[in-house]
Design an enzyme around this catalytic site. Structure first.
Site, PDB file in Angstrom:
ATOM      1  N   THR A 137       0.092   7.567   6.036  1.00  0.00           N
ATOM      2  CA  THR A 137       1.157   6.668   6.457  1.00  0.00           C
ATOM      3  C   THR A 137       1.487   5.739   5.290  1.00  0.00           C
ATOM      4  OG1 THR A 137       0.134   6.710   8.627  1.00  0.00           O
ATOM      5  CG2 THR A 137       1.777   4.988   8.242  1.00  0.00           C
TER       6      THR A 137
ATOM      7  N   GLU B  82      -6.186  13.895  -0.956  1.00  0.00           N
ATOM      8  CA  GLU B  82      -5.236  13.675  -2.049  1.00  0.00           C
ATOM      9  C   GLU B  82      -5.851  14.093  -3.379  1.00  0.00           C
ATOM     10  OE1 GLU B  82      -5.925  11.551   0.272  1.00  0.00           O
ATOM     11  OE2 GLU B  82      -4.055  10.855   1.180  1.00  0.00           O
TER      12      GLU B  82
ATOM     13  N   ARG C  78       2.511   1.195  -0.438  1.00  0.00           N
ATOM     14  CA  ARG C  78       1.755   0.559   0.642  1.00  0.00           C
ATOM     15  C   ARG C  78       0.542  -0.149   0.057  1.00  0.00           C
ATOM     16  NH1 ARG C  78      -1.815   4.223   4.939  1.00  0.00           N
ATOM     17  NH2 ARG C  78      -3.625   2.884   4.751  1.00  0.00           N
TER      18      ARG C  78
ATOM     19  N   ASN D  79      -4.300  10.437  14.332  1.00  0.00           N
ATOM     20  CA  ASN D  79      -3.792   9.129  13.917  1.00  0.00           C
ATOM     21  C   ASN D  79      -2.501   9.206  13.125  1.00  0.00           C
ATOM     22  OD1 ASN D  79      -4.025   6.274  13.644  1.00  0.00           O
ATOM     23  ND2 ASN D  79      -4.648   6.604  11.532  1.00  0.00           N
TER      24      ASN D  79
HETATM   25  C1  LIG Z   1      -7.319   8.765   1.260  1.00  0.00           C
HETATM   26  C2  LIG Z   1      -6.580   8.732   2.540  1.00  0.00           C
HETATM   27  N1  LIG Z   1      -5.716   9.705   2.813  1.00  0.00           N
HETATM   28  C3  LIG Z   1      -5.044   9.706   3.976  1.00  0.00           C
HETATM   29  C4  LIG Z   1      -5.220   8.701   4.859  1.00  0.00           C
HETATM   30  C5  LIG Z   1      -4.386   8.666   6.114  1.00  0.00           C
HETATM   31  N2  LIG Z   1      -5.119   8.973   7.310  1.00  0.00           N
HETATM   32  C6  LIG Z   1      -5.721   8.029   8.024  1.00  0.00           C
HETATM   33  S1  LIG Z   1      -6.441   8.614   9.383  1.00  0.00           S
HETATM   34  C7  LIG Z   1      -5.937  10.190   9.044  1.00  0.00           C
HETATM   35  C8  LIG Z   1      -6.188  11.330   9.972  1.00  0.00           C
HETATM   36  C9  LIG Z   1      -7.335  11.103  10.844  1.00  0.00           C
HETATM   37  O1  LIG Z   1      -7.605  12.267  11.531  1.00  0.00           O
HETATM   38  P1  LIG Z   1      -9.009  12.531  12.169  1.00  0.00           P
HETATM   39  O2  LIG Z   1     -10.089  12.310  11.180  1.00  0.00           O
HETATM   40  O3  LIG Z   1      -8.987  13.854  12.830  1.00  0.00           O
HETATM   41  O4  LIG Z   1      -9.157  11.366  13.245  1.00  0.00           O
HETATM   42  P2  LIG Z   1      -8.281  11.116  14.558  1.00  0.00           P
HETATM   43  O5  LIG Z   1      -7.164  10.258  14.156  1.00  0.00           O
HETATM   44  O6  LIG Z   1      -7.869  12.453  15.065  1.00  0.00           O
HETATM   45  O7  LIG Z   1      -9.210  10.421  15.484  1.00  0.00           O
HETATM   46  C10 LIG Z   1      -5.235  10.227   7.856  1.00  0.00           C
HETATM   47  C11 LIG Z   1      -4.656  11.456   7.284  1.00  0.00           C
HETATM   48  C12 LIG Z   1      -6.134   7.689   4.529  1.00  0.00           C
HETATM   49  N3  LIG Z   1      -6.387   6.665   5.338  1.00  0.00           N
HETATM   50  N4  LIG Z   1      -6.790   7.735   3.377  1.00  0.00           N
END
Ligand SMILES: Cc1ncc(C[n+]2csc(CCOP(=O)(O)OP(=O)(O)O)c2C)c(N)n1
Ligand code: SF4
Ligand code: SF4
Ligand code: SF4
Length: 1214
Positions: free
Chosen positions: A56, A89, A139, A1033
């Site tokens: 995000t 990333e 961000r 999320n």
């Molecule tokens: C380095 C980094 N890349 C991407 C994100 C964005 N991000 C935050 S939570 C998330 C996905 C979380 O998915 P999951 O671990 O399955 O947990 P859920 O939300 O399903 O409980 C992402 C891609 C981040 N916070 N940090």
């Protein structure tokens, strides 16, 4: 050899193009879109590959690209963009490096921490002069807290990598400058980063003019592109890259690139000129705006320039100006000087970032070094950090400061800094939006469709009139059910105001419960329109129901007041709570932006387009909503004189609340957090426990009421409640009688003490319940039917506080490690902001009930960190002695390591305490026997979670009785030093239960490397993976836990590969406890597994299957138990436990807890939209992949059987 393909003068190709593209500007069609779409629009067309990872607010760019690719959209090279989602990333940048090195034009989309993970590869890409464009929705890089909103800390942290940086100030610029970047990277062989402010630009919708594919094609330097491709890494022209370099040559190599960077700004300017010829939109490396003889000039970049420009346009005679930075790197002193008026005496540099301890922020330092020796004074200041508003009124304060003889340097604007006093005061809003602009504010609730409807309105208006439009949407932190405020502007002139509406012509309040709660009329202009959705449809009723202060403000602002019972209409036409269409129809009728008939036709056209795939009946319901909305609006001709003198209601008696709640949480709940001064926010973003329960949202339409007659006291209702707001209690008769409201109970059964006379109660918190209906549906005896919330708040609201806060727990009546027994233990996780019915939360809650209160949590980023740790809502709470869950989040990718650090730290500190205790015991005769016995008991129970906790309580009690006063200070200073030290380290007496919690995105993908390392660590820790099988999320992207055929983002045509078996991988270590559970499907197994995991002195991995809104469960999340039971019964989910403790015993370490799957998996899958939708959109893929999925599930079961058999054989041998 890498050819010098650039030249400082305009290249031949560009000159040629300039000649041919003069005055081709035609008025193009306006298209409403947000910044993310604009960036994707260009990057899709200009790239071969996109290699991404969601974060995000950049996520949508990858999603759009993936969607368009699946739809077959072609880039300018005649191919679909190839989109690949990576595991992080770090991985994305590595793959991008590989792709760029081997000749593919490759792009990526990222933000914040994601960009930082790319830094090493950014150096490589720049060092090797490989063309690429990164599109960044800038961000905050989280420090004391995580923020998804904008500042420039991410891009500034990468400015040293050798990339060229382009900054865009609005959506149109995102489109235009994205193209400049893609063209310039081919031309210069310098990688580019195109950035724009996250949310403010990435998510703001405004109408822009597009650039055709032909124009893009025309601008490409095909020779340079050919050169790049022909010189890429290829065995046909082999070479070695990425070499190791010695001291003799590294430095020179570095300096050899100088001339490419020197010529880059001119080459960028060439393309900007070319674009201007084609479109009429002229950009410069730096752009000047303002008085030609300005004495004070602001330098800024990003969306922050818009309010400055507006202010300058409003006051054209003031001798002030603005330099907009577009090409931030390579920084061109020459181009800067070209733009700065010679009359300038002082420059004020606005940075959207804070660099702790520096002599100035990055942009300030660049400008200051540019102006050395010119005699021009340079002042720096910070604004807009974490999306903080920056408005014309603030611009005025900045100019005023710069006019002072001694301006405040290193100032801040937009906050109240009462500590270091760096903030500038600013005045009332200044209306600087272009003349004739209509501004509107809509107060909605998350999930009610208001935001979607407003996006639609912008589309309808901008596409069907000459008007320009803009929309920006503010959301609360709750996953659902939070307030949303839509800010819309329409007008004859282009709108670039990059701040919230401050003077609205139209205000609509979609929920009457907001009246009195929020400052709804703050933005309403004198004489403007106000629409309320209310059931008070007569003047008398309305007058009686509205608070005096609200009526006063309506009258004093002379508002035109309209009412409508949109909620009633929505119910009537069968749209439930969705009032969006009704309120939108009202908007079109009252705002007059379009003739009513025309707007209704357009609205209906839009409805058909949006809802047809859901069926014609849904379309018709929305049509009816529109028609009834138009008919039902009522104007209220209130008595202005009388209303303006309305009696102001007395302020409610202030409740005695903790400091944090009163001073931080309450203002934030009223959406007045911007007014909090620095002095109140000194604790680094920490939250005390249990704050979320103070919000008392009361937003559910209905909540359960316990009908005890048939209750069998199974406590399943409590176990499945995602929010911890229905609980069982044991009370004495007297406690029942003392309840503040009528309380019905039944005689408690199954007590350990058969003689105990206790009553059983199931109590609901009607204020906190989300109405998800999980408890209602799981109850085997239909004891929890739903009733209107309002009534239940009145009838049982007070009893909740009574039982949760005052009635003593009777915890010795049932075994803790059972479904029933666990539920009498206070959940130390309650009232989180998760979606109503969230399938993740029951597992976390259960952990706290089984292992609390001494729990440490390392939590990965994800839904669980958002509903678990969003300031100021802390759902993790403490017991009545103040001991509770200690929780923290580091990053998404490092959570396992973070948890390991916690364990190591605790272990080390406790072992020091052990040394001290042993020292005391060496001289045990010097101490009282009672004390020595306690210490010995502690040593015996050192590692036992619950027993060491009990002893710790006894030891603390002993100290209070013998060694310390009420404040905890030693009574006798000459007390043995070791005895004193034990008290100082008393928080280490109890063993801690360490949990590492995160989603499948963390465990299966980005954090997998760390997780694997921790699995092999032999430390005593527990890992809980909340398996929603997608990245919930960030909106549902595929993870490696997503099953084959599952439709998620980046797997639009159904995932091609099967779900990774994380549990099986972990089992291969042999000494890791592993379980797959689903508390909703099989609570007994879940309790058993968690108990075993907690007891296992090594690493435990518990994966919990969690229903989620992202699955699109047909019957909704409220039927989680029934749905997940079917998942287990049909073999979609297999429950098992692998307990290494059983090695060497006659028990099989591996137990399959689910029965042999029954037929019906295909039918089950159709109950989730993520599988069912594949049938609609890609029927052939569906046929193939769904069969394979069923086979995958079968194979998995078979593999478990063989695993079981293998260990069984082993047993027999023993
Ligand atoms: C380095 C980094 N890349 C991407 C994100 C964005 N991000 C935050 S939570 C998330 C996905 C979380 O998915 P999951 O671990 O399955 O947990 P859920 O939300 O399903 O409980 C992402 C891609 C981040 N916070 N940090
Ligand atoms: S309706 Fe949902 S939130 Fe409310 S008590 Fe029942 S399970 Fe909990
Ligand atoms: S689920 Fe129903 S039967 Fe079981 S305790 Fe709750 S109310 Fe009673
Ligand atoms: S896991 Fe799913 S249901 Fe739970 S809060 Fe996240 S999106 Fe909502």
């Amino acid at each position: 050899m890498l050819k010098d393909f650039t030249s400082i003068s305009k290249s031949v190709e560009v000159k040629k193009l300039l000649r041919f593209s003069t005055n081709t500007k035609k008025k193009s069609k306006k298209v409403p879109m947000d910044g993310n779409t604009a960036a994707t629009y260009v990057s899709y067309r200009m790239s071969d590959l996109a290699i991404i990872y969601p974060i995000t607010p950049a996520t949508n760019m990858g999603e759009y690209a993936d969607k368009w690719s699946a739809e077959g959209l072609k880039n300018i090279f005649g191919q679909e963009l190839d989109v690949t989602e990576m595991q992080s990333e770090g991985g994305a940048s590595g793959a991008l490096h590989g792709a760029a090195t081997s000749g593919a034009l490759t792009t990526t989309y990222t933000s914040s921490q994601g960009l930082l993970l790319m830094i090493p590869n950014m150096y490589k890409l720049a060092g090797e002069r490989l063309p690429t464009v990164f599109h960044v929705a800038s961000r905050v890089v989280g420090g004391q807290g995580l923020s998804i909103f904008c500042d420039h800390s991410d891009v500034m942290a990468t400015r040293q990598t050798g990339f060229a940086f382009m900054c865009c100030a609005n959506t149109q610029e995102v489109l235009d400058l994205a193209l400049i970047c893609h063209l310039a990277t081919i031309k210069t062989s310098i990688p580019f980063l195109n950035f724009f402010d996250g949310f403010r630009i990435s998510h703001e919708i405004s109408d822009i003019e597009l650039i055709s594919d032909e124009t893009m094609k025309k601008f490409v330097d095909w020779d340079a592109l050919k050169y790049y491709k022909q010189n890429s890494l290829n065995p046909e022209h082999p070479e070695v890259r990425g070499t190791v370099q010695s001291t003799e040559v590294y430095f020179q190599h570095l300096e050899a690139t100088n001339k490419f960077y020197d010529s880059c700004p001119d080459q960028v300017q060439d393309y900007m000129d070319l674009l201007a010829k084609e479109t009429g939109r002229q950009y410069h490396v730096f752009d000047y705006h303002g008085h030609p003889e300005a004495e004070q000039v602001i330098v800024a970049m990003g969306s922050g320039v818009s309010p400055v420009e507006e202010y300058l346009d409003k006051f054209p005679n003031k001798k002030i100006g603005l330099i907009k930075v577009r090409l931030f790197r390579p920084w061109s002193k020459k181009h800067f000087h070209d733009q700065l008026p010679s009359t300038c005496k002082r420059v004020v540099v606005l940075d959207r970032v804070k660099e702790h301890g520096s002599s100035g922020e990055p942009l300030f330092l660049d400008v200051a070094s540019t102006l050395i020796g010119t005699g021009i004074d340079v002042v720096g200041g910070r604004y807009g950090i974490s999306g903080k508003e920056f408005t014309p009124a603030m611009v005025e304060a900045v100019y005023k400061n710069s006019q002072r003889k001694e301006p405040r340097r290193g100032f801040t604007i937009g906050i109240i800094d009462d500590m270091t006093r760096l903030s500038l005061d600013y005045g009332e809003p200044i209306d600087c939006v272009p003349e004739g602009t209509t501004q509107c504010v809509f107060w909605g609730i998350g999930g009610d469709g208001t935001v979607g409807a407003n996006k639609n309105a912008i589309k309808i208006i901008t596409e069907n009139t000459d008007l320009h439009g803009q929309g920006y949407f503010v959301y609360s932190a709750h996953k659902s059910g939070g307030v949303t405020v839509s800010h819309l502007r329409f007008g004859p002139k282009k709108i670039t105001s990059s701040y919230l509406v401050t003077d609205s012509n139209y205000t609509a309040v979609h929920y009457k419960s907001y009246i009195g709660k929020y400052d709804l009329l703050k933005t309403a202009k004198y004489g403007s329109t106000l629409v309320l959705n209310t059931d008070k449809l007569t003047l008398k009723e309305l007058e009686e129901s509205l608070p005096g202060s609200f009526k006063q403000e309506i009258a004093k602002k002379n508002l035109k007041l309209y009412v409508i019972d949109a909620s009633e209409i929505a119910q009537k036409v069968g749209l439930g709570e969705r009032v969006n269409m009704i309120m939108q129809a009202v908007f079109f009728k009252l705002s007059g932006v379009l003739p009513v008939k025309e707007s209704m036709d357009l609205l209906k056209k839009a409805i058909k387009k949006e809802y047809l795939r859901k069926g014609m009946d849904i379309v018709q319901k929305n049509y009816n909503a529109v028609d009834l909305g138009i008919e039902s609006i009522i104007e209220m001709n209130y008595d202005q004189e009388r209303w303006s003198k309305s009696e102001i209601e007395k302020a409610e008696k202030k409740k005695d609340e903790p400091w944090f709640i009163e001073n931080i949480m309450r203002p934030l709940l009223k959406l007045e957090g911007d007014k909090l001064p620095v002095s109140k926010l000194m604790n680094g973003g920490r939250m005390p426990p249990g704050t979320s329960k103070y919000e008392k949202r009361g937003f559910a339409i209905s909540v359960p009421k316990w009908h005890p007659e048939n209750c069998i006291q199974c406590n399943l209702c409590s176990l499945v409640c995602p929010h911890g707001v229905v609980r069982p209690f044991l009370l004495t008769k007297e406690e029942v009688e003392n309840a503040p409201q009528k309380m019905q109970t039944i005689k408690a059964t199954g007590l350990k003490d058969k003689k105990a006379e206790l009553e059983f109660l199931i109590q609901v918190s009607p204020y906190d319940c989300t109405g998800c209906t999980n408890c209602t549906n799981v109850c085997p005896r239909d004891c929890l039917p739903q009733f209107p919330t309002k009534r239940e708040i009145e009838e049982q609201g007070k009893n909740w506080e009574y039982v949760t806060e005052t009635v003593p727990f009777k915890l010795d009546q049932f075994k803790r490690n059972t479904v029933k027994g666990s539920q009498f233990h206070q959940p130390l996780f309650e009232v989180s902001g998760a979606c109503a019915g969230c399938g993740e939360t029951p597992a976390i809650k259960l952990v706290t009930q089984l292992f609390g209160p001494e729990i440490m949590v390392a939590n990965a980023s994800g839904c669980s960190s958002v509903y678990g740790g969003t300031y100021p809502w802390n759902p993790y709470t403490n017991d009545r002695d103040g001991i509770g869950v200690a929780w923290s989040n580091s990053l998404f990718e490092d959570n396992a390591e973070f948890g390991l650090g916690m364990v190591k730290s605790m272990k080390h500190q406790r072992s020091k305490l052990k040394l001290i205790v042993n020292d005391v015991l060496k001289n045990e005769n010097e101490h009282k026997k009672e004390f020595i016995d306690l210490l010995k008991e502690w040593l015996e129970q050192y590692s036992d979670l619950h027993k060491s906790f009990k002893v710790s309580k006894k030891i603390k009690k002993y100290y209070k009785e013998h060694f310390v006063d009420l404040n905890g200070d030693f009574i006798n200073n000459s007390l043995d030093c070791n005895v004193k030290q034990i008290w100082d380290r008393k928080d280490m007496l109890a063993q801690k239960s360490q949990w590492i919690i995160g989603g499948d995105g963390w465990a299966y993908d980005i954090g997998y490397g760390g997780l694997d390392h921790i699995l092999a660590s032999e430390e005593n820790l527990n890992i809980l993976v909340l398996d929603t099988e997608v990245y919930s999320n960030t909106g549902g992207q595929a993870s490696k836990s997503t099953p084959r055929s599952g439709v998620a983002q980046f797997t639009a045509n159904g995932k091609a590969t099967g779900k990774k078996d994380l549990g099986l991988i972990a089992m291969t270590y042999g000494n890791v406890y592993v379980a797959y559970i689903c508390p909703q499907a099989n609570p007994n197994q879940a309790v058993k597994a968690l108990k075993e995991a907690g007891e296992w002195p090594g690493v435990s991995l518990v994966i919990s299957y969690a229903p989620c809104i992202a699955h699109g469960i047909k019957n909704g999340l409220g039927r989680a138990a029934e749905h997940t039971k079917e998942a287990v019964r049909t073999g979609y989910v297999h429950l098992y436990r692998f307990n290494p403790r059983n090695f060497g015993t006659n028990k099989n370490p591996f137990t399959i807890d689910s029965k042999k799957p029954k037929p019906g998996i295909e039918k089950f899958l159709m109950k989730q939209n993520r599988f069912a939708s594949l049938k609609r959109s890609f029927p052939e893929e569906f046929e193939k992949k769904q069969k394979q999925l069923a086979q995958d599930c079968k194979n998995r079961y078979e593999s478990y059987l063989s695993f079981k058999e293998m260990y069984g054989k082993d047993l027999k041998k023993k």
